[in-house]
Design a protein around this motif. Structure first.
Motif, PDB file in Angstrom:
ATOM      1  N   ILE A 193       0.833  -1.206   0.000  1.00 16.62           N
ATOM      2  CA  ILE A 193       0.000   0.000   0.000  1.00 16.62           C
ATOM      3  C   ILE A 193       0.862   1.249   0.000  1.00 16.62           C
ATOM      4  CG2 ILE A 193      -1.674   1.328   1.351  1.00 16.62           C
ATOM      5  CD1 ILE A 193      -2.841  -1.314   2.310  1.00 16.62           C
ATOM      6  N   LEU A 194       1.909   1.248   0.832  1.00 20.10           N
ATOM      7  CA  LEU A 194       2.738   2.439   0.981  1.00 20.10           C
ATOM      8  C   LEU A 194       3.699   2.631  -0.177  1.00 20.10           C
ATOM      9  CD1 LEU A 194       3.595   2.260   4.788  1.00 20.10           C
ATOM     10  CD2 LEU A 194       1.875   3.676   3.659  1.00 20.10           C
ATOM     11  N   PHE A 195       4.202   1.542  -0.735  1.00 17.03           N
ATOM     12  CA  PHE A 195       5.205   1.645  -1.797  1.00 17.03           C
ATOM     13  C   PHE A 195       4.739   0.837  -3.000  1.00 17.03           C
ATOM     14  CE2 PHE A 195       7.409   1.601   2.336  1.00 17.03           C
ATOM     15  CZ  PHE A 195       7.749   2.932   2.370  1.00 17.03           C
ATOM     16  N   ARG A 196       3.903   1.421  -3.794  1.00 16.62           N
ATOM     17  CA  ARG A 196       3.363   0.735  -4.947  1.00 16.62           C
ATOM     18  C   ARG A 196       4.464   0.468  -5.961  1.00 16.62           C
ATOM     19  NH1 ARG A 196      -2.598   2.937  -6.332  1.00 16.62           N
ATOM     20  NH2 ARG A 196      -3.324   3.243  -4.230  1.00 16.62           N
ATOM     21  N   PRO A 197       4.575  -0.759  -6.430  1.00 14.28           N
ATOM     22  CA  PRO A 197       5.583  -1.052  -7.436  1.00 14.28           C
ATOM     23  C   PRO A 197       5.133  -0.529  -8.787  1.00 14.28           C
ATOM     24  CG  PRO A 197       4.265  -3.002  -6.993  1.00 14.28           C
ATOM     25  CD  PRO A 197       3.803  -1.934  -6.027  1.00 14.28           C
ATOM     26  N   GLY A 198       6.070  -0.496  -9.697  1.00 15.01           N
ATOM     27  CA  GLY A 198       5.709  -0.135 -11.054  1.00 15.01           C
ATOM     28  C   GLY A 198       6.054   1.295 -11.391  1.00 15.01           C
ATOM     29  N   GLU A 199       5.492   1.752 -12.479  1.00 13.91           N
ATOM     30  CA  GLU A 199       5.819   3.054 -13.029  1.00 13.91           C
ATOM     31  C   GLU A 199       5.316   4.186 -12.142  1.00 13.91           C
ATOM     32  OE1 GLU A 199       5.443   5.181 -17.430  1.00 13.91           O
ATOM     33  OE2 GLU A 199       4.264   3.403 -16.918  1.00 13.91           O
ATOM     34  N   LYS A 200       6.137   5.232 -12.038  1.00 19.81           N
ATOM     35  CA  LYS A 200       5.775   6.394 -11.222  1.00 19.81           C
ATOM     36  C   LYS A 200       4.580   7.104 -11.844  1.00 19.81           C
ATOM     37  CE  LYS A 200       7.581  10.858  -9.664  1.00 19.81           C
ATOM     38  NZ  LYS A 200       7.113  10.723  -8.274  1.00 19.81           N
ATOM     39  N   LEU A 201       3.635   7.491 -10.997  1.00 20.38           N
ATOM     40  CA  LEU A 201       2.451   8.207 -11.467  1.00 20.38           C
ATOM     41  C   LEU A 201       2.869   9.552 -12.047  1.00 20.38           C
ATOM     42  CD1 LEU A 201      -0.661   8.256 -11.637  1.00 20.38           C
ATOM     43  CD2 LEU A 201      -0.659   9.384  -9.407  1.00 20.38           C
ATOM     44  N   THR A 202       2.515   9.770 -13.313  1.00 23.57           N
ATOM     45  CA  THR A 202       2.925  10.983 -14.019  1.00 23.57           C
ATOM     46  C   THR A 202       1.730  11.599 -14.731  1.00 23.57           C
ATOM     47  OG1 THR A 202       5.128  10.054 -14.398  1.00 23.57           O
ATOM     48  CG2 THR A 202       4.495  11.944 -15.741  1.00 23.57           C
ATOM     49  N   LEU A 203       1.607  12.905 -14.628  1.00 25.61           N
ATOM     50  CA  LEU A 203       0.543  13.632 -15.319  1.00 25.61           C
ATOM     51  C   LEU A 203       0.996  13.943 -16.738  1.00 25.61           C
ATOM     52  CD1 LEU A 203      -2.260  14.993 -14.992  1.00 25.61           C
ATOM     53  CD2 LEU A 203      -1.036  17.079 -14.354  1.00 25.61           C
ATOM     54  N   LEU A 204       0.170  13.569 -17.722  1.00 31.94           N
ATOM     55  CA  LEU A 204       0.524  13.776 -19.126  1.00 31.94           C
ATOM     56  C   LEU A 204      -0.091  15.046 -19.705  1.00 31.94           C
ATOM     57  CD1 LEU A 204       0.076  10.124 -20.478  1.00 31.94           C
ATOM     58  CD2 LEU A 204       2.160  11.212 -19.613  1.00 31.94           C
ATOM     59  N   ALA A 205      -1.320  15.360 -19.304  1.00 32.12           N
ATOM     60  CA  ALA A 205      -1.998  16.523 -19.881  1.00 32.12           C
ATOM     61  C   ALA A 205      -3.156  16.939 -18.993  1.00 32.12           C
ATOM     62  CB  ALA A 205      -2.509  16.204 -21.286  1.00 32.12           C
ATOM     63  N   THR A 206      -3.531  18.207 -19.116  1.00 34.35           N
ATOM     64  CA  THR A 206      -4.704  18.721 -18.408  1.00 34.35           C
ATOM     65  C   THR A 206      -5.552  19.530 -19.376  1.00 34.35           C
ATOM     66  OG1 THR A 206      -3.682  20.821 -17.728  1.00 34.35           O
ATOM     67  CG2 THR A 206      -3.381  18.920 -16.270  1.00 34.35           C
ATOM     68  N   GLU A 207      -6.810  19.643 -19.049  1.00 36.52           N
ATOM     69  CA  GLU A 207      -7.734  20.497 -19.811  1.00 36.52           C
ATOM     70  C   GLU A 207      -8.647  21.195 -18.818  1.00 36.52           C
ATOM     71  OE1 GLU A 207      -9.424  22.616 -22.636  1.00 36.52           O
ATOM     72  OE2 GLU A 207      -7.776  21.215 -23.049  1.00 36.52           O
ATOM     73  N   PRO A 208      -8.502  22.517 -18.630  1.00 36.03           N
ATOM     74  CA  PRO A 208      -7.651  23.466 -19.341  1.00 36.03           C
ATOM     75  C   PRO A 208      -6.160  23.188 -19.113  1.00 36.03           C
ATOM     76  CG  PRO A 208      -9.324  24.583 -18.003  1.00 36.03           C
ATOM     77  CD  PRO A 208      -9.296  23.167 -17.575  1.00 36.03           C
ATOM     78  N   ALA A 209      -5.343  23.766 -19.979  1.00 33.20           N
ATOM     79  CA  ALA A 209      -3.904  23.616 -19.850  1.00 33.20           C
ATOM     80  C   ALA A 209      -3.381  24.501 -18.725  1.00 33.20           C
ATOM     81  CB  ALA A 209      -3.220  23.985 -21.168  1.00 33.20           C
ATOM     82  N   LEU A 210      -2.202  24.173 -18.228  1.00 36.97           N
ATOM     83  CA  LEU A 210      -1.572  24.972 -17.181  1.00 36.97           C
ATOM     84  C   LEU A 210      -1.343  26.395 -17.682  1.00 36.97           C
ATOM     85  CD1 LEU A 210      -0.235  25.031 -14.362  1.00 36.97           C
ATOM     86  CD2 LEU A 210       1.904  24.356 -15.481  1.00 36.97           C
ATOM     87  N   TYR A 211      -1.784  27.372 -16.876  1.00 34.00           N
ATOM     88  CA  TYR A 211      -1.659  28.803 -17.161  1.00 34.00           C
ATOM     89  C   TYR A 211      -2.543  29.273 -18.320  1.00 34.00           C
ATOM     90  CZ  TYR A 211       2.617  28.087 -14.436  1.00 34.00           C
ATOM     91  OH  TYR A 211       3.519  27.726 -13.465  1.00 34.00           O
ATOM     92  N   GLN A 212      -3.487  28.451 -18.758  1.00 34.96           N
ATOM     93  CA  GLN A 212      -4.348  28.864 -19.868  1.00 34.96           C
ATOM     94  C   GLN A 212      -5.226  30.038 -19.452  1.00 34.96           C
ATOM     95  OE1 GLN A 212      -6.455  25.682 -21.828  1.00 34.96           O
ATOM     96  NE2 GLN A 212      -7.986  27.056 -22.706  1.00 34.96           N
TER      97      GLN A 212
END
Length: 219
Positions: free
Chosen positions: A25-44
């Motif tokens: 639970i504390l240390f999930r294996p696998g790929e690090k959670l990463t944000l790919l995109a947002t809508e609206p975009a950052l600073y839009q």
């Protein structure tokens, strides 16, 4: 006597199973959670106040993650998750010409991201719409928003910072969480973190820190 040994063995095995479950639970294996995109975009800027949803797209399925939000100015909303997408659904239209900040975090994966955007003027039936002129609005708007972000998160563009023995990322304004290998000396890690901050022109005394020992660092 034999039954007593069996009971002790079962208790030990149950304890070990609990430790393993907690570790997962504390240390999930696998790929690090990463944000790919947002809508609206950052600073839009010029975001429609009547937008139906605010979306976050990640690099993996997030249905099992526990997200929390800090929104300013606050508004009533619901959330929805579909595979690798998270949606914030406002219950009412947003304010017009408003600077919004949505801080999203997921504690178990040490994920944090501040989304900022500015809404456009709210239009209703009694509002006359001026003819559009050329240009993209206030050219200094994005610079002002970026300045505000860097005041609270001076290392925003340098984080998460990962080395072989530690990882630094923001957990909230002015606070860095440092995950470091439990086999390493904490004082040594602290010196390395502070040296990195100073190399980026940031005084470590301007930040608070959380030091979290872990079994390994996921690059």
């Amino acid at each position: 006597m034999k039954n007593k040994r069996v009971i002790i063995l079962v208790a030990v095995l149950a304890f070990l199973a609990g430790v393993l479950i907690l570790r997962e639970i504390l240390f999930r294996p696998g790929e690090k959670l990463t944000l790919l995109a947002t809508e609206p975009a950052l600073y839009q800027t010029g975001v429609d106040p009547n937008l139906e949803k605010i979306s976050f797209q990640f690099n993996q399925n997030v249905e099992g993650f526990n997200f929390s939000f800090n929104i300013f100015p606050d508004f009533a909303y619901q959330t929805q998750i579909e595979n690798n997408q998270l949606f914030i659904i406002p219950e009412k239209p947003l304010n017009g010409e408003e600077n919004y900040l949505i801080e999203i975090r997921e504690e178990t994966s040490s994920f944090y991201f501040p989304l900022e955007f500015i809404t456009s003027q709210k239009i209703d039936e009694n509002t006359s719409i001026p003819e559009e002129e050329g240009g993209l609005g206030d050219p200094k708007a994005e610079e002002e928003i970026a300045k505000i972000v860097l005041e609270d998160y001076p290392l925003f563009y340098q984080t998460p910072k990962t080395t072989d023995s530690w990882q630094a990322d923001y957990s909230q304004k002015g606070e860095l969480t440092i995950f470091y290998q439990s086999s390493k000396n904490r004082e040594t890690i602290q010196q390395e973190v502070f040296a990195w901050m100073e190399s980026e022109g940031v005084d470590p005394q301007t930040h608070n820190f959380k030091w979290q020992p872990v079994s390994q660092i996921n690059n």
